[in-house]
Design an enzyme around this catalytic site. Sequence first.
Site, short mmCIF file in Angstrom:
data_model
loop_
_atom_site.label_atom_id
_atom_site.label_comp_id
_atom_site.label_asym_id
_atom_site.label_seq_id
_atom_site.Cartn_x
_atom_site.Cartn_y
_atom_site.Cartn_z
N LYS A 201 39.64 20.69 46.35
CA LYS A 201 40.21 20.74 44.99
C LYS A 201 41.29 21.80 44.90
O LYS A 201 42.33 21.60 44.26
CB LYS A 201 39.11 21.02 43.95
CG LYS A 201 38.36 19.79 43.53
CD LYS A 201 39.07 19.08 42.38
CE LYS A 201 38.67 17.63 42.21
NZ LYS A 201 37.29 17.42 41.88
N LYS B 234 36.38 7.97 51.98
CA LYS B 234 35.43 7.32 51.07
C LYS B 234 36.13 6.69 49.87
O LYS B 234 37.24 7.07 49.52
CB LYS B 234 34.39 8.34 50.60
CG LYS B 234 34.97 9.46 49.76
CD LYS B 234 33.89 10.18 48.98
CE LYS B 234 34.55 11.11 47.99
NZ LYS B 234 33.79 11.48 46.85
N LYS C 121 37.96 7.58 43.00
CA LYS C 121 38.95 7.32 41.96
C LYS C 121 40.27 8.03 42.25
O LYS C 121 41.34 7.53 42.00
CB LYS C 121 38.36 7.81 40.63
CG LYS C 121 39.26 7.61 39.45
CD LYS C 121 38.89 6.37 38.67
CE LYS C 121 40.01 5.94 37.76
NZ LYS C 121 39.91 6.54 36.43
P1 TYM Z 1 30.85 12.05 41.15
O1 TYM Z 1 31.11 11.79 39.72
O2 TYM Z 1 31.98 12.35 42.06
O3 TYM Z 1 30.07 10.84 41.78
C1 TYM Z 1 28.90 10.31 41.17
C2 TYM Z 1 27.93 9.80 42.22
O4 TYM Z 1 28.53 8.78 43.00
C3 TYM Z 1 28.41 9.11 44.38
N1 TYM Z 1 29.61 8.62 45.09
C4 TYM Z 1 29.56 7.95 46.24
N2 TYM Z 1 28.53 7.56 47.00
C5 TYM Z 1 28.81 6.86 48.11
N3 TYM Z 1 30.07 6.52 48.49
C6 TYM Z 1 31.13 6.89 47.75
N4 TYM Z 1 32.35 6.54 48.12
C7 TYM Z 1 30.90 7.65 46.57
N5 TYM Z 1 31.72 8.17 45.61
C8 TYM Z 1 30.90 8.78 44.72
C9 TYM Z 1 28.32 10.63 44.42
O5 TYM Z 1 27.72 11.08 45.60
C10 TYM Z 1 27.48 10.92 43.20
O6 TYM Z 1 26.12 10.76 43.48
N6 TYM Z 1 29.15 16.73 41.19
C11 TYM Z 1 28.77 15.37 40.88
C12 TYM Z 1 28.27 15.20 39.45
C13 TYM Z 1 27.13 16.10 39.13
C14 TYM Z 1 25.79 15.97 39.62
C15 TYM Z 1 25.07 17.07 39.02
C16 TYM Z 1 25.14 15.09 40.47
C17 TYM Z 1 27.18 17.18 38.31
N7 TYM Z 1 25.93 17.76 38.26
C18 TYM Z 1 23.72 17.25 39.28
C19 TYM Z 1 23.79 15.28 40.72
C20 TYM Z 1 23.10 16.35 40.13
C21 TYM Z 1 30.01 14.50 41.05
O7 TYM Z 1 31.11 14.95 40.90
O8 TYM Z 1 29.75 13.20 41.29
#
Ligand code: TYM
Length: 335
Positions: free
Chosen positions: A114, A197, A200
């Site tokens: 980031k 991966k 977005k």
């Molecule tokens: P975020 O919003 O980037 O993604 C949400 C969830 O989707 C999964 N994910 C993927 N899994 C497999 N392949 C991919 N290409 C892929 N892209 C996204 C992510 O692993 C995630 O599970 N930091 C977290 C949000 C968060 C969170 C938390 C999660 C905030 N607090 C507490 C769990 C517990 C995030 O940015 O996810």
Amino acid sequence: MENKAIVLSGIRPTGNLHLGNYFGAVKNFVKLQDEFTCYFFIADYHMLTTHPKPENLQGNVRQVIIEYLAAGLDPEKATIYLQSDVPETTELYLFLNMNAYKGELERVTTFKEKARKQPDNINAGLLTYPTLMAADILIHKSHLVPVGKDQEQHLEMTRTFARRFNRMYKVDYFPIPRAFNFDDELVKIPGLDGSGKMGKSEGEGNAIFLGEDPKTIHKKVMRAVTDSGPTEKNQEKSEPIQNLFTLMGVVSDPETVQYFDDQYNNCTIRYGDLKKQLAEDIIKFTEPFRERIKELAADKAYIDKVIEMGAEKARASAVPTVRGVREIIGFRKIY
Ligand code: TYM
């Protein structure tokens, strides 16, 4: 009452959910809600690290709620809520930040990425992203956190912070949570641009969304990166080709995957056919989501009700946790 394991997970409101979010996270949420005490939230505080406009933030938050429900989450079974509706999270975040060190936070891969992507906005929230995430998880004393592979390091940090708190105050207050996937391994769904991966922010055309229209899905898949084709039998697949097979592995029948795998291995494969089939199978797979998203988007009152109900249930669980932490640290009882 029986003592069920507590499950928690969240998604940032970046807009629409894509296949990576679904297979890495939401698919597991839907299965888990039948067996465990589940909390699924929208990480709108986390979103502030990238400075969204208020109107975009609000719209995106509602869209993720709609898509959670369209994917099968049931507000009667799981608590579905907005992170910002549980301000107790920020108090726990503050406590955890007192025992989180600059060095360890700076070493986090997502922080480094980031910081590279937004060099003019390396704010303190970005650095302490993992402590806020730990607060999300620990506020409900969660045991299992269904996430994709990219969140593994964050989960490791939550474990560190939970252990550190317990050790520092000589208590056994927080359970040590773990990342969870039904099939042992955490999932990483690839994108269509040939590397890495699905995400977005990885560029136009890399991600396919659950609610995407069939024409766009077809166009995106047909444009996916490939190579010039196998030249030897049973040749190892290049990354872009492996990615297409991985995607096929989650949306198509095993026989279809086998058919194209055999064709690849005997060098008769035509990537155009592979992509056409993949596009067709993604369109078929996403069909029910598209319909449900449309229906739910039209029912504003219902979405409002789900949000209200979730806020109440999530706070009922969060308040006692923070009350306990305040007592352990030595603050006055205020709630
Ligand atoms: P975020 O919003 O980037 O993604 C949400 C969830 O989707 C999964 N994910 C993927 N899994 C497999 N392949 C991919 N290409 C892929 N892209 C996204 C992510 O692993 C995630 O599970 N930091 C977290 C949000 C968060 C969170 C938390 C999660 C905030 N607090 C507490 C769990 C517990 C995030 O940015 O996810």
